[in-house]
Each structure stands twice: as C-alpha cells, then as structure tokens.
Design an enzyme around this catalytic site. Structure first.
Site, PDB file in Angstrom:
ATOM      1  N   TRP A 326       0.831  -1.210   0.000  1.00 10.41           N
ATOM      2  CA  TRP A 326       0.000   0.000   0.000  1.00 10.41           C
ATOM      3  C   TRP A 326       0.860   1.252   0.000  1.00 10.41           C
ATOM      4  O   TRP A 326       0.506   2.262  -0.604  1.00 10.41           O
ATOM      5  CB  TRP A 326      -0.916  -0.005   1.225  1.00 10.41           C
ATOM      6  CG  TRP A 326      -1.744   1.239   1.375  1.00 10.41           C
ATOM      7  CD1 TRP A 326      -2.952   1.514   0.812  1.00 10.41           C
ATOM      8  CD2 TRP A 326      -1.408   2.401   2.166  1.00 10.41           C
ATOM      9  NE1 TRP A 326      -3.392   2.762   1.192  1.00 10.41           N
ATOM     10  CE2 TRP A 326      -2.463   3.326   2.019  1.00 10.41           C
ATOM     11  CE3 TRP A 326      -0.321   2.733   2.970  1.00 10.41           C
ATOM     12  CZ2 TRP A 326      -2.454   4.566   2.660  1.00 10.41           C
ATOM     13  CZ3 TRP A 326      -0.309   3.964   3.605  1.00 10.41           C
ATOM     14  CH2 TRP A 326      -1.384   4.863   3.443  1.00 10.41           C
ATOM     15  N   HIS A 327       2.018   1.185   0.669  1.00  9.71           N
ATOM     16  CA  HIS A 327       2.873   2.359   0.765  1.00  9.71           C
ATOM     17  C   HIS A 327       3.551   2.699  -0.553  1.00  9.71           C
ATOM     18  O   HIS A 327       3.939   3.853  -0.763  1.00  9.71           O
ATOM     19  CB  HIS A 327       3.945   2.153   1.840  1.00  9.71           C
ATOM     20  CG  HIS A 327       3.440   2.331   3.232  1.00  9.71           C
ATOM     21  ND1 HIS A 327       2.837   1.316   3.948  1.00  9.71           N
ATOM     22  CD2 HIS A 327       3.428   3.410   4.057  1.00  9.71           C
ATOM     23  CE1 HIS A 327       2.491   1.759   5.148  1.00  9.71           C
ATOM     24  NE2 HIS A 327       2.845   3.028   5.241  1.00  9.71           N
ATOM     25  N   GLY A 328       3.713   1.750  -1.432  1.00  9.56           N
ATOM     26  CA  GLY A 328       4.366   2.065  -2.691  1.00  9.56           C
ATOM     27  C   GLY A 328       4.495   0.857  -3.590  1.00  9.56           C
ATOM     28  O   GLY A 328       4.565  -0.282  -3.121  1.00  9.56           O
ATOM     29  N   PHE A 517       2.480   8.428  -0.803  1.00 12.40           N
ATOM     30  CA  PHE A 517       1.803   7.143  -0.690  1.00 12.40           C
ATOM     31  C   PHE A 517       0.326   7.243  -1.015  1.00 12.40           C
ATOM     32  O   PHE A 517      -0.352   6.235  -1.090  1.00 12.40           O
ATOM     33  CB  PHE A 517       1.982   6.554   0.714  1.00 12.40           C
ATOM     34  CG  PHE A 517       3.427   6.494   1.153  1.00 12.40           C
ATOM     35  CD1 PHE A 517       4.403   6.077   0.273  1.00 12.40           C
ATOM     36  CD2 PHE A 517       3.799   6.877   2.422  1.00 12.40           C
ATOM     37  CE1 PHE A 517       5.729   6.027   0.655  1.00 12.40           C
ATOM     38  CE2 PHE A 517       5.118   6.832   2.829  1.00 12.40           C
ATOM     39  CZ  PHE A 517       6.081   6.402   1.939  1.00 12.40           C
TER      40      PHE A 517
END
Length: 517
Positions: A326-328, A517
C-alpha cells in the site's frame, strides 16, 4: 498546496476559517459544510486539477453503492454489490498505483517488452480509496449513521486529512458534521487547534527538514552503488528514521490542529511509536488509523484468528505484505512489509512461549523493558532502510555497510581517540556534512526529544486534542508540561510560530513523506 507553505498558512487556511464561521453564524442551513467541501476540492485541485473529476466520480460511485448497501435488499444481493464496489475501488487504485509496477515485473520475468504510458499517481488516492472501502463495508454491516451527500463529500474530501490521513470512519466524522451547523463559534477551538498546528509545523520545518540533510545524500549514494563508510551508513539510517518520525508526526499534528479550528475532532494517528517496547506495541502507535484499517478490513476479513494458529499466522503476514505494498509500488515496500510481518509473528509467538514456559531466571522488569525497547528500535531502524531505499540493491548496499560486511571504515578524525584493531580502517577523506559532528548533534538532540519529551496529545490532553479524548470520560490531571491558555504558553507558542514560519519563508519547501503514498 502544502501545509508548510506560505499560501496555505497565510491565505487558504484563514480564508477557509473565516468563511466557514461567518456562514455558520449567518445561516441555519448546511451551507458551511458546502463551503468546506468547495474549499477542500480547491485544495485538492491545487496540485493538478486534471484529477478532480476522478475523486468526484469516486465519491458519487461510492455514495450510490453505500445507499444500496444500507437499503433493505436481500443478503446475497448486498453481498454481490459489496464485492463489486470494493473491487471497483481496488481496480482503480491498482491501475493508477501498480499498473507500471506489474508490467515492469512481467517484462523482467518473461523478457518481454510491454510498455504503458507513464501513469501519474493521483494525489491521495491510497487514502480516499481505503476510506471509502471502509464506508462500503460499514454500510453492508448496517453501521452507517444518517447522512446526506454533502456530508459524505466532506467525509471524503475534508482537507486536513485528505492527503495523508488519518484514515477516518464514517461513525467518527459524520455525526460531527451533522451537529456542527448548530454549534456556536468557540475561541477554544481556534486556540487549541492553532497550538497543535504550530507544534506540528515546528516538527516539520525545524526538525524533519533539517535532519533530512544527513539522510538524503547517504541513501542517494547507496542507491547509485557508491562506496559508503560505516559511520555514514548508520548516520543516514538513523537520520532518516528521525526525519520520518518528525515529518509524519508533524503532519498528524497539523491535520488534527487544522480540523480542530473548524470544531472537528480527528482521530489520533501517531502516539510516540519509538517508545514502544515491542513490534506489536509499535504498530499500535505508528500510523494508528492504517493499522486499524488493516486489522478491521483486511486481517479480520481474511479470517483473523478464527481458523487456527497456522491460518492466523498466514493472515497476519499477508496483511503486513498488503500494508507494505500500500505504501508504494516497489519490492522495497514489499520486503519492508514482510519484515514487519515476520517480526509480528515472532512477537506473538514469544508472548505465547513466555507465558507457558517456566523460567527459573527472572530478569528485573526494568532491565527486560530496556532490552526489549533497544531491540525494537534497532530492528525498526533496520527495516526503514528498505522503506527509504529506491531499490533493493541500494538497501543491500546500506545494510552491508551498516553491518561491517564491506569493512568498517571510520573518518580519520576518530583515529586519535579510538584503538585501531585489525578490522577497522580510517578514511583520509574529510569528516564532512554527511557524517559530521553536526549530524551527530542533530541525532542526539532529536533522539532525546523522541525518547524523553511528551508527545502532542500528552501536552494537550486536558483540552481533548483528538477524537479519542472527545468520546472518553477520562479526566486528566494537569502536569508541568500540560498546555494552558496563559501568558507563559502564549509566549512559548509565539516563539514556536515565529521560528516555524521563518523556516517556511527561508527554507526550500519539502513535501511530507507520506504524500507520496
């Protein structure tokens, strides 16, 4: 528009506040909410108006699907609608955030040559997508509060939390919007909100942006395959850990403070995570609303701990992989999520074994807590290397140097005060900006603040700084560091504001790290 920009602090926020309170005072309708929606959409469009239709279509779609899910249709029909609604949101996020990542990996694995045109990631899509998925699930469960379309628009777009969270629930926000129109203007909201906002601004402009100067060049060198010194690598990793801490903590404060100026209480998203004594505790304190979302809508949705220990372990590990991704869109984030997944499994297993085992040697509690805390912060810093590095090669370069696998090379200035064992060598290069005395001073001072000083919620706890305090009946005793609306704290906050705004004018603006993000 950045929270730490001149146009936000001196123009957008004052105009939004004045307009909101004037409209609320002069009308009995819900026009002040409409004003906030308009200002929030303007705020969102400031970066790139091209993606304004995207968020509007997402809002209309999810509001319509939520209406169906909260109606009296059959169970199977609502389940189908929920699946379609969640899938549509995930596909939208997947296309914009992961399409190029997916194609690049297909090309690497199969040696193909597929190409997609560059897809620019729409601002805040990760946050408003997760928030609306939670809304759909709550609608399916029958947990929605009564609301109208304008309130829902504000729930999604409210500018203090739109770009980087916190990820809020409908039950936290919609009731506040519903009763906000009839409540009178409160000076306390302005004074408390502005204080929290200024604390966050100080963290960002003075702490985070300055210590970043010692992290960024180190990671750039590591990603380019350059040769690092042992001390450089550790200073870079620790500096980034502190930069991320104060950057994210500062944003959380500014979001909560800006919301409070409108009389809206946002949930806490950050609670001194570096004081955690284990990884479980760390994730209860770091990005708290994301942890809550992953627990409630991913981990529990996969079965949680209801299907045995093996399935529980798999669910927990997969949840952290999803959290990392989800962060990248990069393998570094997947590895970072996997590391924390393994650490959480080890932590849970240790609790079970420690509870069952009959240890004959009992360590003093303070010593045990100190060892646990030290180990936790050590592995968190190590994991951040993957979070920050642009590539796995860059992360490996950093870690090899940090663990002495490339030899331990120290600046020559330390040769006179250290013994010279056979496994340590000294560089003849200058002990410069990357690994210098100033870097160590920043690290020392900021670490002392992190580990000793109270956090913003503790400073402001007598004035209900977050949503958790709003719904709690807990009575807090004033302490010597508790904020008070008196002359002393007015002087302190005046100094904080002058310093912070001076940095806003003088320093180069930098985005908050979680904006990407």
């Amino acid at each position: 528009m950045l929270f730490n920009s001149v146009e936000f602090i001196l123009v957008f926020l004052p105009v939004s506040l004045v307009g909101y309170h004037i409209i609320r005072a002069l009308t009995k309708q819900r026009f002040e909410l409409l004003w906030l929606v308009a200002m929030s959409l303007f705020f969102y469009s400031w970066w790139n108006i091209t993606y304004l239709p995207l968020i509007l279509l997402s809002i209309i779609f999810n509001y319509a699907v939520g209406g169906i899910l909260s109606s009296s249709y059959t169970y199977h029909f609502k389940k189908l609608i929920l699946a379609c609604g969640v899938s549509a949101n995930i596909c939208l996020l997947g296309y914009f955030k992961y399409a190029n990542f997916f194609v690049d990996n297909i090309n690497t694995i199969f040696g193909s040559d597929m190409h997609l045109s560059l897809i620019v990631l729409p601002l805040a899509i990760s946050f408003f997508t997760f928030q609306q998925i939670a809304y759909l699930v709550d609608a399916y469960k029958g947990e929605l509060t009564n609301n109208g379309f304008v309130s829902y628009c504000l729930f999604v777009t409210f500018f203090p939390q739109l770009i980087a969270g916190p990820i809020v629930h409908n039950k936290e926000m919609l009731p506040q919007f519903k009763k906000g129109g009839s409540s009178r203007f409160k000076v306390d909201d302005i004074s408390i909100g502005s204080t929290i906002f200024l604390i966050g601004l100080f963290k960002k402009t003075v702490f985070a942006d300055n210590v970043a100067a010692y992290a960024t060049p180190v990671f750039k060198l590591a990603d380019s395959g350059g040769e690092l010194m042992f001390l450089e690598a550790w200073i870079g990793a620790i500096s980034y850990s502190l930069q991320l801490y104060f950057d994210f903590s500062g944003y959380a404060d500014m979001a909560i403070g800006a919301g409070r100026m409108f009389g809206i209480y946002l949930p806490a998203n950050f609670d001194s995570p570096y004081k955690a004594t284990n990884i479980i505790d760390f994730w209860k304190k770091w990005h708290m609303t994301l942890s809550r979302f992953l627990r409630d809508y991913v981990y529990i949705a996969m079965g949680g701990n209801r299907k045995g220990n093996t399935r529980r372990a798999i669910n927990l590990f997969l949840t952290m992989l999803i959290g990392g991704l989800w962060h990248g869109a990069g393998w570094t984030f997947v590895v970072w999520g996997g590391i924390h997944g393994v650490l959480l499994l080890v932590n849970h297993s240790w609790r079970v074994l420690y509870g069952k085992a009959n240890f004959t040697i009992k360590l003093p509690q303070r010593f045990f807590s100190l060892m646990s805390f030290s180990l936790t912060i050590f592995i968190v810093v190590i994991a951040w290397v993957f979070f920050r590095a642009e590539s796995l090669d860059g992360a490996n370069n950093m870690l090899k140097t940090m663990f002495g696998m490339n030899g331990i090379v120290l600046p020559h200035q330390l040769q006179s005060i250290l013994y010279d064992p056979y496994f340590i060598s000294f560089s003849s290069g200058a002990f410069g900006t990357i690994a210098g005395i100033s870097a160590m001073m920043w690290i020392f001072v900021l670490s002392a603040i992190v580990f000793i000083a109270p956090n913003t919620q503790q400073i402001m706890e007598n004035y209900k700084p977050t949503y958790e305090y709003l719904i709690s009946d807990k009575k807090c005793r004033p302490t010597r560091y508790s904020w008070r609306p008196n002359l002393l704290f007015a002087i302190i906050m005046a100094i904080v504001s002058v310093i912070s705004i001076s940095f806003v004018f003088m320093a180069e603006r930098s985005e908050f790290l979680y904006f990407q993000f």
